[in-house]
Structures are given as C-alpha cells and as structure tokens.
Design an enzyme around this catalytic site. Structure first.
Site, mmCIF file in Angstrom:
data_model
loop_
_atom_site.group_PDB
_atom_site.id
_atom_site.type_symbol
_atom_site.label_atom_id
_atom_site.label_comp_id
_atom_site.label_asym_id
_atom_site.label_seq_id
_atom_site.Cartn_x
_atom_site.Cartn_y
_atom_site.Cartn_z
ATOM 1 N N TYR A 1 0.811 -1.227 0.000
ATOM 2 C CA TYR A 1 0.000 0.000 0.000
ATOM 3 C C TYR A 1 0.844 1.278 0.000
ATOM 4 O O TYR A 1 0.303 2.371 -0.113
ATOM 5 C CB TYR A 1 -0.905 0.040 1.236
ATOM 6 C CG TYR A 1 -1.905 -1.070 1.296
ATOM 7 C CD1 TYR A 1 -2.986 -1.101 0.417
ATOM 8 C CD2 TYR A 1 -1.788 -2.098 2.225
ATOM 9 C CE1 TYR A 1 -3.919 -2.130 0.466
ATOM 10 C CE2 TYR A 1 -2.721 -3.125 2.278
ATOM 11 C CZ TYR A 1 -3.775 -3.133 1.402
ATOM 12 O OH TYR A 1 -4.704 -4.146 1.444
ATOM 13 N N HIS B 1 -4.465 6.150 -1.478
ATOM 14 C CA HIS B 1 -5.105 6.088 -0.164
ATOM 15 C C HIS B 1 -4.102 6.345 0.960
ATOM 16 O O HIS B 1 -4.493 6.672 2.071
ATOM 17 C CB HIS B 1 -5.746 4.702 0.001
ATOM 18 C CG HIS B 1 -7.080 4.697 0.666
ATOM 19 N ND1 HIS B 1 -7.942 5.774 0.694
ATOM 20 C CD2 HIS B 1 -7.722 3.704 1.350
ATOM 21 C CE1 HIS B 1 -9.046 5.439 1.352
ATOM 22 N NE2 HIS B 1 -8.935 4.200 1.758
ATOM 23 N N TYR C 1 -5.257 -0.442 9.879
ATOM 24 C CA TYR C 1 -5.880 -0.332 8.555
ATOM 25 C C TYR C 1 -6.882 0.822 8.568
ATOM 26 O O TYR C 1 -7.414 1.206 9.601
ATOM 27 C CB TYR C 1 -6.512 -1.649 8.063
ATOM 28 C CG TYR C 1 -5.452 -2.645 7.665
ATOM 29 C CD1 TYR C 1 -4.904 -2.637 6.394
ATOM 30 C CD2 TYR C 1 -4.972 -3.564 8.595
ATOM 31 C CE1 TYR C 1 -3.906 -3.537 6.039
ATOM 32 C CE2 TYR C 1 -3.974 -4.460 8.252
ATOM 33 C CZ TYR C 1 -3.441 -4.435 6.965
ATOM 34 O OH TYR C 1 -2.448 -5.311 6.627
#
Length: 186
Positions: free
Chosen positions: A15, A20, A64
């Site tokens: 990620y 994001h 998360y």
C-alpha cells in the site's frame, strides 16, 4: 502545547505508494524534514517532534484505514491532547490531484477512515487536511483507484505537494488553523 497529527493509510509495502496512503506519505516527509523517526507503538507507528515549545506527535495507524479511529482515540486519551489539537491528514477524491484543503471540521464524505474516527471520538469536530487525489476512475472502480499507485507524472509532482502539506501542518501547530487556512487553502 500538545498536538496529535494523524496520517491515514494502510500498513504494508503493498500500500506504500497508493493514493489512499497520502496521509502516511505526508507524515513520513514531515518526520524526515524534522529529523524524527517512527517507532512501532500501540495501534500506530509514532514519531515525536518538538517545535517552538510544542510537542507534536505524529501517528500512522497500523489498524488499517477503516479502523483508524481506534488509534486516534487511544492516542488522544493517552497523550491527553485536546481534540482541537488533532489534525487528520487524508486523501480526498472530491479534490483534484495537487489540491490541499484544511478544514476545522466537516463530514466524512463517505471516507471510511474518517467515519471510524468520528464514531470513536464522538463527532466531526476535529481538523482535517484533505489531500486531493482526483477521481479519474470508471464507474464501480473507486476501490481500485484509491488503492492504486500514483502514475509517474503525479509521482514527479508529489514531493512539492508533500512539502506544502508539511508546511500546513506546522502552521496548524504554531499559528493556528484560521491563519493556516487563509494562507494555504486554494
């Protein structure tokens, strides 16, 4: 004075450079600029900055994105930071890439990380720095878009954007939100 600056994102190398995770990228840049290092702590990676008499704690939740409120609520309580000294740095689909907008409060606008923070801290009354990532995706492809990496032309423009976001964070901590918004908001 104590401040809690939270960058939103997802932990893990897969990620790291996704849209994001722009909140994590901003805090990584700020820590680099200020000579601070992140260490793993409860619910988050955490770094400390002392600047002009202020104690600034940076956290990158490792819960998360959708459970970010757990880390934010824990560190607000643990450090005894007043909620008006909380700033959340997050991605925003409604703003074009490169736009930065600070707000004193506001809605989650469908952002699951912000929704969880609101649920666990008791409302929308906290400052946020929204980092535009644009919305150039096909219908039904939002998740793929936000979890996708920045294209090369945006990667090339990212460092000045991160630096501007860092300047806004330091303004929030030193001159206050109203002055920072009038100086930096587009």
């Amino acid at each position: 004075m104590k401040f809690l600056i939270t960058g939103l994102g997802n932990p893990g190398p897969e990620y790291e450079l996704t849209r994001h995770n722009i909140g994590f990228l901003v805090l990584d840049r700020l820590a680099d600029r200020e000579g601070a290092a992140f260490t793993t702590a409860r619910y988050a990676d955490k770094a400390e900055i002392k600047f002009k008499g202020r104690q600034i704690t940076l956290i990158k939740p490792n819960t998360y994105m959708n459970l970010s409120g757990k880390a934010v609520n824990y560190w607000l309580q643990e450090l005894k930071v007043p909620k008006e000294n909380l700033l959340v740095v997050t991605d925003d689909l409604a703003l074009p890439f490169g736009k930065l907008r600070m707000r004193q409060k506001g809605s989650a606008a469908g952002h699951n990380g912000l929704t969880n923070i609101e649920q666990l801290t008791g409302g929308q009354d906290y400052a946020r720095l929204r980092c535009g990532i644009g919305s150039d995706y096909a219908k039904g492809r939002q998740v793929d878009y936000v979890l996708g990496n920045f294209p090369q032309e945006q990667m090339d423009a990212l460092l000045p954007l991160l630096d501007r976001a860092c300047d806004m964070i330091m303004g929030f901590c030193t001159t206050g939100i109203a002055r920072t918004m009038s100086q930096f908001n587009d």
